[in-house]
Design a protein around this motif. Structure first.
Motif, PDB file in Angstrom:
ATOM      1  N   UNK A   4       0.828  -1.291   0.006  1.00 23.86           N
ATOM      2  CA  UNK A   4       0.030  -0.018  -0.043  1.00 23.86           C
ATOM      3  C   UNK A   4       0.742   1.105   0.110  1.00 23.86           C
ATOM      4  N   UNK A   5       1.977   1.287   0.828  1.00 20.69           N
ATOM      5  CA  UNK A   5       2.596   2.356   0.950  1.00 20.69           C
ATOM      6  C   UNK A   5       3.719   2.813  -0.388  1.00 20.69           C
ATOM      7  N   UNK A   6       3.914   1.527  -0.729  1.00 19.34           N
ATOM      8  CA  UNK A   6       4.898   1.738  -2.263  1.00 19.34           C
ATOM      9  C   UNK A   6       4.365   1.324  -3.403  1.00 19.34           C
ATOM     10  N   UNK A   7       3.382   2.341  -4.012  1.00 18.83           N
ATOM     11  CA  UNK A   7       2.779   1.746  -5.149  1.00 18.83           C
ATOM     12  C   UNK A   7       3.453   1.500  -6.436  1.00 18.83           C
ATOM     13  N   UNK A   8       3.343   0.389  -7.015  1.00 20.29           N
ATOM     14  CA  UNK A   8       4.057   0.282  -8.215  1.00 20.29           C
ATOM     15  C   UNK A   8       5.337  -0.840  -7.722  1.00 20.29           C
ATOM     16  N   UNK A   9       5.541  -1.105  -6.308  1.00 24.76           N
ATOM     17  CA  UNK A   9       6.606  -1.883  -6.083  1.00 24.76           C
ATOM     18  C   UNK A   9       6.417  -3.407  -6.338  1.00 24.76           C
ATOM     19  N   UNK A  10       5.152  -3.692  -5.923  1.00 25.19           N
ATOM     20  CA  UNK A  10       4.622  -5.045  -5.639  1.00 25.19           C
ATOM     21  C   UNK A  10       3.355  -5.244  -6.637  1.00 25.19           C
ATOM     22  N   UNK A  11       3.418  -6.093  -7.413  1.00 25.33           N
ATOM     23  CA  UNK A  11       2.166  -6.609  -8.269  1.00 25.33           C
ATOM     24  C   UNK A  11       0.964  -7.460  -7.428  1.00 25.33           C
ATOM     25  N   UNK A  12       1.666  -8.115  -6.441  1.00 27.79           N
ATOM     26  CA  UNK A  12       0.730  -8.804  -5.648  1.00 27.79           C
ATOM     27  C   UNK A  12       1.189  -8.850  -4.209  1.00 27.79           C
ATOM     28  N   UNK A  13       0.291  -9.084  -3.373  1.00 26.44           N
ATOM     29  CA  UNK A  13       0.515  -9.136  -1.848  1.00 26.44           C
ATOM     30  C   UNK A  13      -0.290 -10.285  -1.042  1.00 26.44           C
ATOM     31  N   UNK A  27      -2.694 -16.525  -7.005  1.00 26.25           N
ATOM     32  CA  UNK A  27      -2.961 -15.156  -6.600  1.00 26.25           C
ATOM     33  C   UNK A  27      -1.535 -14.151  -6.857  1.00 26.25           C
ATOM     34  N   UNK A  28      -0.434 -14.968  -6.336  1.00 23.29           N
ATOM     35  CA  UNK A  28       0.772 -14.138  -6.220  1.00 23.29           C
ATOM     36  C   UNK A  28       1.501 -14.522  -7.446  1.00 23.29           C
ATOM     37  N   UNK A  29       1.516 -15.777  -8.102  1.00 26.98           N
ATOM     38  CA  UNK A  29       2.413 -15.821  -9.193  1.00 26.98           C
ATOM     39  C   UNK A  29       2.099 -15.162 -10.855  1.00 26.98           C
ATOM     40  N   UNK A  30       0.655 -15.517 -11.083  1.00 30.34           N
ATOM     41  CA  UNK A  30       0.272 -14.758 -12.188  1.00 30.34           C
ATOM     42  C   UNK A  30       0.555 -13.256 -12.730  1.00 30.34           C
ATOM     43  N   UNK A  31       0.359 -12.345 -11.625  1.00 33.42           N
ATOM     44  CA  UNK A  31       0.799 -11.089 -11.904  1.00 33.42           C
ATOM     45  C   UNK A  31       2.249 -10.691 -12.165  1.00 33.42           C
ATOM     46  N   UNK A  32       3.030 -11.790 -11.582  1.00 30.90           N
ATOM     47  CA  UNK A  32       4.566 -11.384 -12.005  1.00 30.90           C
ATOM     48  C   UNK A  32       4.872 -12.262 -12.890  1.00 30.90           C
ATOM     49  N   UNK A  33       4.052 -13.154 -13.662  1.00 30.05           N
ATOM     50  CA  UNK A  33       4.529 -14.233 -14.718  1.00 30.05           C
ATOM     51  C   UNK A  33       5.425 -15.224 -14.083  1.00 30.05           C
ATOM     52  N   UNK A  34       4.998 -15.705 -13.036  1.00 33.80           N
ATOM     53  CA  UNK A  34       5.888 -16.901 -12.469  1.00 33.80           C
ATOM     54  C   UNK A  34       5.166 -18.107 -12.483  1.00 33.80           C
ATOM     55  N   UNK A  35       3.884 -18.090 -12.989  1.00 33.49           N
ATOM     56  CA  UNK A  35       3.073 -19.312 -12.592  1.00 33.49           C
ATOM     57  C   UNK A  35       3.363 -20.307 -13.627  1.00 33.49           C
ATOM     58  N   UNK A  36       3.423 -21.607 -13.047  1.00 33.66           N
ATOM     59  CA  UNK A  36       3.895 -22.636 -13.741  1.00 33.66           C
ATOM     60  C   UNK A  36       3.049 -23.889 -13.171  1.00 33.66           C
ATOM     61  N   UNK A  37       3.357 -24.997 -13.810  1.00 31.77           N
ATOM     62  CA  UNK A  37       2.448 -26.227 -13.712  1.00 31.77           C
ATOM     63  C   UNK A  37       3.076 -26.723 -12.214  1.00 31.77           C
TER      64      UNK A  37
END
Length: 344
Positions: free
Chosen positions: A183-192, A330-340
């Motif tokens: 919340x405090x650092x907008x743009x730093x994290x895509x998912x929390x 929730x965490x992986x897709x926004x940073x393109x880290x999702x995998x099987x």
């Protein structure tokens, strides 16, 4: 007694709410020789995935420890591709080794299929539990370290996708930190993601703040609660408390993929029961109430979130491991880290 009444009856237990249970070499692969200030790292696992790294602190930044655990993707040494970064934050009774401890976070096993670099900094514990903040008395600068110094050091040391491909997660105090940072650092994290996070530090103010101050700095046995050294007092500097408080900053989480998990602190939880953890049921009951309040606040301000709350459960790693696994989609897709097997 109804649920709401039971929460108010538990206000006296606020101090226990933040207790996360206390635990009774090769050179690092650098991104480029010209990278600025790479960390000094050594392997600490036979497969080479887990590294113990030290960050060089700039002048004016003080933390309990600048040691960081890093967990690399299983194929890191076999590829040349960059990877997104997920920061994993710990609670008041832990340090940077908690998430990779097989008896606690067991992160190496849980992330065997994940295409991401997991970074676990120290956040202080006991009397110097940092609450992921720069302290008003200038003793520590945890927030500056985690949100400015550490991301630059990670990017300088490893092949990362850099800005825009980071996520953050944590349990108990670390759940507070994950949502406060996002919340405090907008743009730093895509998912929390927050697992049993202490998501409303102002609940019960100003009485709760006095209780935190007394118990947090006890030199014999500190419960790690935030003393007035962290944000001042709830009565005299409420604006500082609210500026860090996820509940008060809920609207600033717009655009962040949020996952929220907590239990009700009652028997019959999905991961089973443990009579030896009696106090941890009380902690989770109170934390569950704070998460219910926070969920309602997110809905009020129109911020969507993925709801991982569950009936039953207690404040301990068996539930946080399960919550972490549940949060991967929730965490992986926004940073393109999702995998099987990892968020897909």
């Amino acid at each position: 007694m109804g649920r709401t009444s039971r929460w108010h009856a538990l206000c006296a237990l606020t101090v226990t709410a933040m207790i996360a249970p206390v635990a009774a070499a090769a050179a690092s692969p650098m991104r480029s020789p010209r990278s600025p200030a790479p960390m000094a790292c050594k392997k600490v696992s036979p497969d080479g995935r887990e590294l113990s790294c030290a960050v060089a602190l700039p002048a004016g930044v003080k933390v309990r420890s600048a040691n960081v655990r890093v967990l690399l993707p299983a194929d890191y040494a076999r590829t040349k591709r960059p990877y997104p970064v997920v920061f994993m934050l710990h609670g008041v009774g832990d340090d940077e080794t908690a998430w990779t401890n097989p008896q606690r976070g067991d992160l190496a096993r849980l992330t065997a299929s994940c295409r991401a670099i997991f970074v676990m900094p120290d956040g202080g514990s006991g009397p110097v539990a940092g609450w992921y903040s720069d302290w008003v008395d200038n003793s520590f600068q945890y927030e500056t370290f985690h949100t400015r110094v550490l991301p630059a050091a990670i990017d300088a040391t490893f092949r990362t996708t850099g800005k825009g491909r980071r996520a953050v997660a944590g349990m108990s105090m670390g759940g507070f930190g994950a949502l406060s940072y996002a919340a405090r650092h907008r743009g730093l994290f895509k998912a929390a993601a927050s697992y049993s996070g202490f998501v409303d530090t102002m609940f019960g103010a100003p009485v709760s703040g006095e209780s935190y101050d007394i118990q947090g700095q006890n030199p014999v046995f500190s419960l790690g609660t935030p003393s007035r050294r962290v944000w001042g007092t709830q009565g005299s500097t409420p604006e500082v408390w609210r500026a860090h408080n996820p509940y008060d900053q809920a609207a600033a989480l717009a655009g962040v993929a949020v996952f929220l998990a907590s239990g009700t602190g009652t028997p019959g939880g999905p991961q089973g029961d443990n009579p030896a953890m009696a106090a941890n049921y009380g902690s989770e009951s109170y934390v569950g109430h704070l998460n219910d309040r926070f969920a309602a606040r997110l809905q009020e301000v129109g911020v969507p979130f993925s709801d991982g709350r569950y009936l039953g459960g207690y404040h301990d790693w068996v539930y946080w491991r399960a919550a972490f696994t549940a949060s991967l989609p929730v965490l992986m897709p926004p940073v393109a880290a999702a995998s099987r097997g990892c968020g897909s």
